[in-house]
Scaffold this motif. Sequence first.
Motif, mmCIF file in Angstrom:
data_model
loop_
_atom_site.group_PDB
_atom_site.id
_atom_site.type_symbol
_atom_site.label_atom_id
_atom_site.label_comp_id
_atom_site.label_asym_id
_atom_site.label_seq_id
_atom_site.Cartn_x
_atom_site.Cartn_y
_atom_site.Cartn_z
ATOM 1 N N ARG A 128 -15.859 7.468 -1.454
ATOM 2 C CA ARG A 128 -14.540 7.850 -0.927
ATOM 3 C C ARG A 128 -13.550 8.090 -2.079
ATOM 4 O O ARG A 128 -12.755 9.047 -2.041
ATOM 5 N N LEU A 129 -13.633 7.263 -3.093
ATOM 6 C CA LEU A 129 -12.725 7.432 -4.233
ATOM 7 C C LEU A 129 -12.923 8.803 -4.876
ATOM 8 O O LEU A 129 -11.949 9.510 -5.175
ATOM 9 N N ARG A 130 -14.178 9.190 -5.052
ATOM 10 C CA ARG A 130 -14.450 10.513 -5.646
ATOM 11 C C ARG A 130 -13.910 11.624 -4.755
ATOM 12 O O ARG A 130 -13.311 12.588 -5.231
ATOM 13 N N GLU A 131 -14.103 11.454 -3.444
ATOM 14 C CA GLU A 131 -13.602 12.475 -2.517
ATOM 15 C C GLU A 131 -12.078 12.615 -2.626
ATOM 16 O O GLU A 131 -11.548 13.715 -2.660
ATOM 17 N N LEU A 132 -11.397 11.463 -2.685
ATOM 18 C CA LEU A 132 -9.934 11.494 -2.764
ATOM 19 C C LEU A 132 -9.473 12.130 -4.071
ATOM 20 O O LEU A 132 -8.505 12.888 -4.100
ATOM 21 N N GLU A 133 -10.179 11.820 -5.145
ATOM 22 C CA GLU A 133 -9.734 12.320 -6.446
ATOM 23 C C GLU A 133 -10.093 13.788 -6.658
ATOM 24 O O GLU A 133 -9.467 14.461 -7.479
ATOM 25 N N GLU A 134 -11.097 14.255 -5.919
ATOM 26 C CA GLU A 134 -11.494 15.663 -6.077
ATOM 27 C C GLU A 134 -10.762 16.563 -5.096
ATOM 28 O O GLU A 134 -10.815 17.785 -5.225
ATOM 29 N N ALA A 135 -10.084 15.946 -4.117
ATOM 30 C CA ALA A 135 -9.414 16.756 -3.085
ATOM 31 C C ALA A 135 -8.196 17.484 -3.667
ATOM 32 O O ALA A 135 -7.568 17.032 -4.597
ATOM 33 N N ALA A 174 0.838 -1.206 0.000
ATOM 34 C CA ALA A 174 0.000 0.000 0.000
ATOM 35 C C ALA A 174 0.868 1.250 0.000
ATOM 36 O O ALA A 174 0.640 2.184 -0.777
ATOM 37 N N ARG A 175 1.884 1.261 0.825
ATOM 38 C CA ARG A 175 2.752 2.441 0.897
ATOM 39 C C ARG A 175 3.512 2.643 -0.407
ATOM 40 O O ARG A 175 3.678 3.774 -0.871
ATOM 41 N N SER A 176 3.990 1.561 -0.989
ATOM 42 C CA SER A 176 4.802 1.695 -2.205
ATOM 43 C C SER A 176 3.986 2.251 -3.366
ATOM 44 O O SER A 176 4.531 2.872 -4.271
ATOM 45 N N LEU A 177 2.670 2.027 -3.339
ATOM 46 C CA LEU A 177 1.817 2.479 -4.436
ATOM 47 C C LEU A 177 0.964 3.693 -4.052
ATOM 48 O O LEU A 177 0.152 4.153 -4.847
ATOM 49 N N GLY A 178 1.154 4.190 -2.851
ATOM 50 C CA GLY A 178 0.359 5.329 -2.404
ATOM 51 C C GLY A 178 -1.107 4.996 -2.210
ATOM 52 O O GLY A 178 -1.980 5.856 -2.334
ATOM 53 N N VAL A 179 -1.395 3.737 -1.893
ATOM 54 C CA VAL A 179 -2.789 3.292 -1.717
ATOM 55 C C VAL A 179 -3.398 3.916 -0.462
ATOM 56 O O VAL A 179 -2.791 3.877 0.611
ATOM 57 N N ARG A 180 -4.600 4.472 -0.629
ATOM 58 C CA ARG A 180 -5.287 5.086 0.520
ATOM 59 C C ARG A 180 -6.617 4.424 0.823
ATOM 60 O O ARG A 180 -7.319 4.820 1.755
ATOM 61 N N MET A 181 -6.993 3.425 0.027
ATOM 62 C CA MET A 181 -8.231 2.700 0.329
ATOM 63 C C MET A 181 -8.125 1.248 -0.114
ATOM 64 O O MET A 181 -7.343 0.894 -0.993
ATOM 65 N N ALA A 182 -8.951 0.418 0.544
ATOM 66 C CA ALA A 182 -8.897 -1.018 0.273
ATOM 67 C C ALA A 182 -10.300 -1.616 0.347
ATOM 68 O O ALA A 182 -11.150 -1.122 1.092
ATOM 69 N N ILE A 183 -10.518 -2.659 -0.439
ATOM 70 C CA ILE A 183 -11.766 -3.420 -0.359
ATOM 71 C C ILE A 183 -11.384 -4.841 0.014
ATOM 72 O O ILE A 183 -10.726 -5.549 -0.761
ATOM 73 N N LEU A 184 -11.742 -5.225 1.224
ATOM 74 C CA LEU A 184 -11.273 -6.493 1.767
ATOM 75 C C LEU A 184 -12.444 -7.374 2.183
ATOM 76 O O LEU A 184 -13.483 -6.907 2.648
#
Length: 165
Positions: free
Chosen positions: A158-165, A97-107
């Motif tokens: 959440r994805l939209r929020e992250l991409e619009e921030a 996650a850190r190496s790719l800058g991942v900020r969300m997950a679906i588990l």
Amino acid sequence: MERILVSACLMGRKVRYDGAAKTSGDALLATWRQEGRLVPFCPEVEGGLPVPRPAAEIEGGAGGSAVLAGAARVLTADGTDVTQAFLTGARSALAVARSLGVRMAILKEGSPSCGSLTIYDGTFRGRRLPGIGVTTALLELHGVAVFTEDHIPDAGVRLRELEEA
Ligand code: SF4
């Protein structure tokens, strides 16, 4: 582009303890897959456990945070301690996650690694209680928002929020 960590079993990979997958047919997930956003990952396999493998539960249904703190173990039904493999898998998930800058997950919900709302209670009787898995606990500790496969629309918000921030 925002990348999303996803339980490999939700993407059709036969990595579960019983050797099966839990493929999600969610349309939004399929769209994200086509967009190249998804990063499939199985913490238990990455932690060194085989497929198939004995089912494991967190003792006392204590939850992933207790395992991270050294206050609970992850055990199979015959009492084999697989805590270290679960910790290794969780740390590998965080490293990816850190190496790719991942900020969300679906588990995958209910798993002792991937659950984010419920886990099994440690008795191997099929009973769930509120709690989170070991990988979910570590990811959330480091700011990754975890959603279950039943809450993918919320992940979309959440994805939209992250991409619009
Ligand atoms: Fe799926 Fe997570 Fe279990 Fe791997 S550890 S099989 S990704 S629920």
